[in-house]
Motif scaffolding. Structure first.
Motif, PDB file in Angstrom:
ATOM      1  N   LYS A 279     -20.116  28.700  11.891  1.00 46.62           N
ATOM      2  CA  LYS A 279     -19.834  30.118  12.048  1.00 46.62           C
ATOM      3  C   LYS A 279     -20.137  30.490  13.498  1.00 46.62           C
ATOM      4  CE  LYS A 279     -20.337  31.749   7.324  1.00 46.62           C
ATOM      5  NZ  LYS A 279     -21.029  32.681   6.420  1.00 46.62           N
ATOM      6  N   PRO A 280     -19.524  31.567  14.044  1.00 46.67           N
ATOM      7  CA  PRO A 280     -19.650  31.887  15.471  1.00 46.67           C
ATOM      8  C   PRO A 280     -21.089  31.976  15.994  1.00 46.67           C
ATOM      9  CG  PRO A 280     -17.921  33.211  14.484  1.00 46.67           C
ATOM     10  CD  PRO A 280     -18.585  32.470  13.362  1.00 46.67           C
ATOM     11  N   GLU A 281     -21.971  32.650  15.290  1.00 47.83           N
ATOM     12  CA  GLU A 281     -23.351  32.784  15.767  1.00 47.83           C
ATOM     13  C   GLU A 281     -24.058  31.429  15.797  1.00 47.83           C
ATOM     14  OE1 GLU A 281     -27.273  34.908  14.038  1.00 47.83           O
ATOM     15  OE2 GLU A 281     -25.555  36.265  14.352  1.00 47.83           O
ATOM     16  N   ALA A 282     -23.812  30.605  14.797  1.00 53.02           N
ATOM     17  CA  ALA A 282     -24.401  29.263  14.750  1.00 53.02           C
ATOM     18  C   ALA A 282     -23.822  28.387  15.862  1.00 53.02           C
ATOM     19  CB  ALA A 282     -24.174  28.637  13.382  1.00 53.02           C
ATOM     20  N   ALA A 283     -22.528  28.551  16.154  1.00 52.84           N
ATOM     21  CA  ALA A 283     -21.897  27.771  17.225  1.00 52.84           C
ATOM     22  C   ALA A 283     -22.528  28.117  18.575  1.00 52.84           C
ATOM     23  CB  ALA A 283     -20.390  28.038  17.251  1.00 52.84           C
ATOM     24  N   GLN A 284     -22.848  29.379  18.794  1.00 48.93           N
ATOM     25  CA  GLN A 284     -23.510  29.781  20.046  1.00 48.93           C
ATOM     26  C   GLN A 284     -24.887  29.139  20.159  1.00 48.93           C
ATOM     27  OE1 GLN A 284     -23.513  34.049  19.931  1.00 48.93           O
ATOM     28  NE2 GLN A 284     -21.421  34.226  20.702  1.00 48.93           N
ATOM     29  N   LEU A 285     -25.656  29.171  19.074  1.00 51.99           N
ATOM     30  CA  LEU A 285     -26.982  28.569  19.076  1.00 51.99           C
ATOM     31  C   LEU A 285     -26.888  27.066  19.323  1.00 51.99           C
ATOM     32  CD1 LEU A 285     -30.047  28.633  18.653  1.00 51.99           C
ATOM     33  CD2 LEU A 285     -29.616  28.523  16.179  1.00 51.99           C
ATOM     34  N   HIS A 286     -25.935  26.412  18.671  1.00 50.71           N
ATOM     35  CA  HIS A 286     -25.760  24.974  18.860  1.00 50.71           C
ATOM     36  C   HIS A 286     -25.395  24.656  20.300  1.00 50.71           C
ATOM     37  CE1 HIS A 286     -23.530  21.032  18.032  1.00 50.71           C
ATOM     38  NE2 HIS A 286     -24.819  20.773  17.965  1.00 50.71           N
ATOM     39  N   ALA A 287     -24.498  25.410  20.896  1.00 48.27           N
ATOM     40  CA  ALA A 287     -24.105  25.186  22.294  1.00 48.27           C
ATOM     41  C   ALA A 287     -25.311  25.340  23.227  1.00 48.27           C
ATOM     42  CB  ALA A 287     -22.989  26.152  22.685  1.00 48.27           C
ATOM     43  N   LYS A 288     -26.126  26.337  22.978  1.00 47.53           N
ATOM     44  CA  LYS A 288     -27.337  26.558  23.793  1.00 47.53           C
ATOM     45  C   LYS A 288     -28.289  25.366  23.669  1.00 47.53           C
ATOM     46  CE  LYS A 288     -31.381  29.520  23.961  1.00 47.53           C
ATOM     47  NZ  LYS A 288     -32.261  30.112  23.001  1.00 47.53           N
ATOM     48  N   ARG A 289     -28.501  24.895  22.444  1.00 50.64           N
ATOM     49  CA  ARG A 289     -29.391  23.750  22.233  1.00 50.64           C
ATOM     50  C   ARG A 289     -28.839  22.486  22.880  1.00 50.64           C
ATOM     51  NH1 ARG A 289     -30.933  24.459  15.823  1.00 50.64           N
ATOM     52  NH2 ARG A 289     -32.446  26.142  16.069  1.00 50.64           N
ATOM     53  N   LYS A 290     -27.523  22.270  22.757  1.00 50.19           N
ATOM     54  CA  LYS A 290     -26.906  21.075  23.349  1.00 50.19           C
ATOM     55  C   LYS A 290     -27.067  21.082  24.858  1.00 50.19           C
ATOM     56  CE  LYS A 290     -22.889  19.526  22.103  1.00 50.19           C
ATOM     57  NZ  LYS A 290     -21.511  19.366  21.600  1.00 50.19           N
ATOM     58  N   GLN A 291     -26.881  22.239  25.470  1.00 54.38           N
ATOM     59  CA  GLN A 291     -27.014  22.337  26.922  1.00 54.38           C
ATOM     60  C   GLN A 291     -28.448  22.045  27.343  1.00 54.38           C
ATOM     61  OE1 GLN A 291     -25.658  26.016  28.567  1.00 54.38           O
ATOM     62  NE2 GLN A 291     -25.725  25.264  30.665  1.00 54.38           N
ATOM     63  N   ALA A 292     -29.410  22.538  26.594  1.00 50.77           N
ATOM     64  CA  ALA A 292     -30.820  22.300  26.900  1.00 50.77           C
ATOM     65  C   ALA A 292     -31.222  20.858  26.624  1.00 50.77           C
ATOM     66  CB  ALA A 292     -31.695  23.255  26.095  1.00 50.77           C
ATOM     67  N   SER A 293     -30.439  20.162  25.812  1.00 48.07           N
ATOM     68  CA  SER A 293     -30.782  18.793  25.416  1.00 48.07           C
ATOM     69  C   SER A 293     -30.292  17.738  26.389  1.00 48.07           C
ATOM     70  CB  SER A 293     -30.198  18.492  24.029  1.00 48.07           C
ATOM     71  OG  SER A 293     -30.866  19.249  23.056  1.00 48.07           O
ATOM     72  N   VAL A 294     -29.760  18.153  27.548  1.00 49.24           N
ATOM     73  CA  VAL A 294     -29.267  17.177  28.516  1.00 49.24           C
ATOM     74  C   VAL A 294     -30.392  16.220  28.903  1.00 49.24           C
ATOM     75  CG1 VAL A 294     -28.334  16.877  30.835  1.00 49.24           C
ATOM     76  CG2 VAL A 294     -27.400  18.638  29.329  1.00 49.24           C
ATOM     77  N   GLY A 295     -31.592  16.735  29.099  1.00 50.78           N
ATOM     78  CA  GLY A 295     -32.763  15.877  29.309  1.00 50.78           C
ATOM     79  C   GLY A 295     -33.460  15.738  27.974  1.00 50.78           C
ATOM     80  N   LYS A 296     -34.691  16.145  27.903  1.00 49.66           N
ATOM     81  CA  LYS A 296     -35.429  16.221  26.640  1.00 49.66           C
ATOM     82  C   LYS A 296     -35.678  17.690  26.386  1.00 49.66           C
ATOM     83  CE  LYS A 296     -37.193  12.952  23.992  1.00 49.66           C
ATOM     84  NZ  LYS A 296     -36.467  12.583  22.840  1.00 49.66           N
ATOM     85  N   ASN A 297     -35.190  18.212  25.287  1.00 51.12           N
ATOM     86  CA  ASN A 297     -35.331  19.626  24.982  1.00 51.12           C
ATOM     87  C   ASN A 297     -36.714  19.879  24.384  1.00 51.12           C
ATOM     88  OD1 ASN A 297     -35.186  22.255  24.057  1.00 51.12           O
ATOM     89  ND2 ASN A 297     -33.127  22.050  23.233  1.00 51.12           N
TER      90      ASN A 297
END
Length: 176
Positions: free
Chosen positions: A15-33
């Motif tokens: 769902k759109p709100e979950a997709a935004q949260l996932h995108a934010k987490r993925k971006q932060a996970s480039v190193g170790k989140n």
């Protein structure tokens, strides 16, 4: 970083709100989140625990299956033929939830409910809500291959249920 996909190789529908949260987490996970619950030594949660690249050990008794996970020294107990509770009698909410199992022919079907929303479904930060229900179907494909088909149902986060699969290879020489 292991990202969960459906058996067709596609990302799960969010769902759109979950997709935004996932995108934010993925971006932060480039190193170790540092927000990753596993990085904070918290339990993996279900189904992420199934994808941990660590051995498992399955113990079976007539009315119980216990799975020991090397990842974070966790264990899950599946009690055979205990019915799912009524909505007004739900078990306490925990990281790995409470599991109810039954046999359907040669397939062990496990329904897990009552999970908190502090875990991620995969290493990339796939979110879920408190309504998450995970159904696992354990099938022996060959003497040394176990397939677990996992159905994720979470109306808060996903527009429809979706599946993923995990294949385990028997490795009798490994010890946890």
């Amino acid at each position: 970083q292991q990202e969960v996909t459906t058996p067709a190789g596609k990302p799960p529908p969010l769902k759109p709100e979950a997709a935004q949260l996932h995108a934010k987490r993925k971006q932060a996970s480039v190193g170790k989140n540092p927000e990753d619950p596993v990085a904070q030594c918290l339990p993996h949660g279900v189904p992420r625990l199934l994808n941990a690249a660590r051995p498992i050990h399955i113990l079976q008794k007539p009315n119980q299956v216990t799975v020991l996970y090397e990842a974070n020294h966790q264990a899950r107990m599946f009690y055979i033929d205990d019915p799912l509770p009524a909505a007004d009698a739900m078990p306490d909410i925990t990281f790995n939830g409470t599991s109810y199992a039954r046999w359907a022919g040669n397939t062990l079907v496990v329904d897990t409910i009552a999970m908190n929303d502090q875990t991620w479904l995969d290493d990339s930060g796939l979110p879920h809500g408190l309504q998450l229900k995970v159904t696992e179907r354990y099938e022996l494909l060959a003497p040394d291959r176990l397939r677990v088909t996992v159905t994720i149902t979470d109306p808060e986060t996903y527009p429809a249920p979706w599946d993923m699969q995990v294949i385990y290879k028997r490795r009798p020489e490994l010890r946890i």
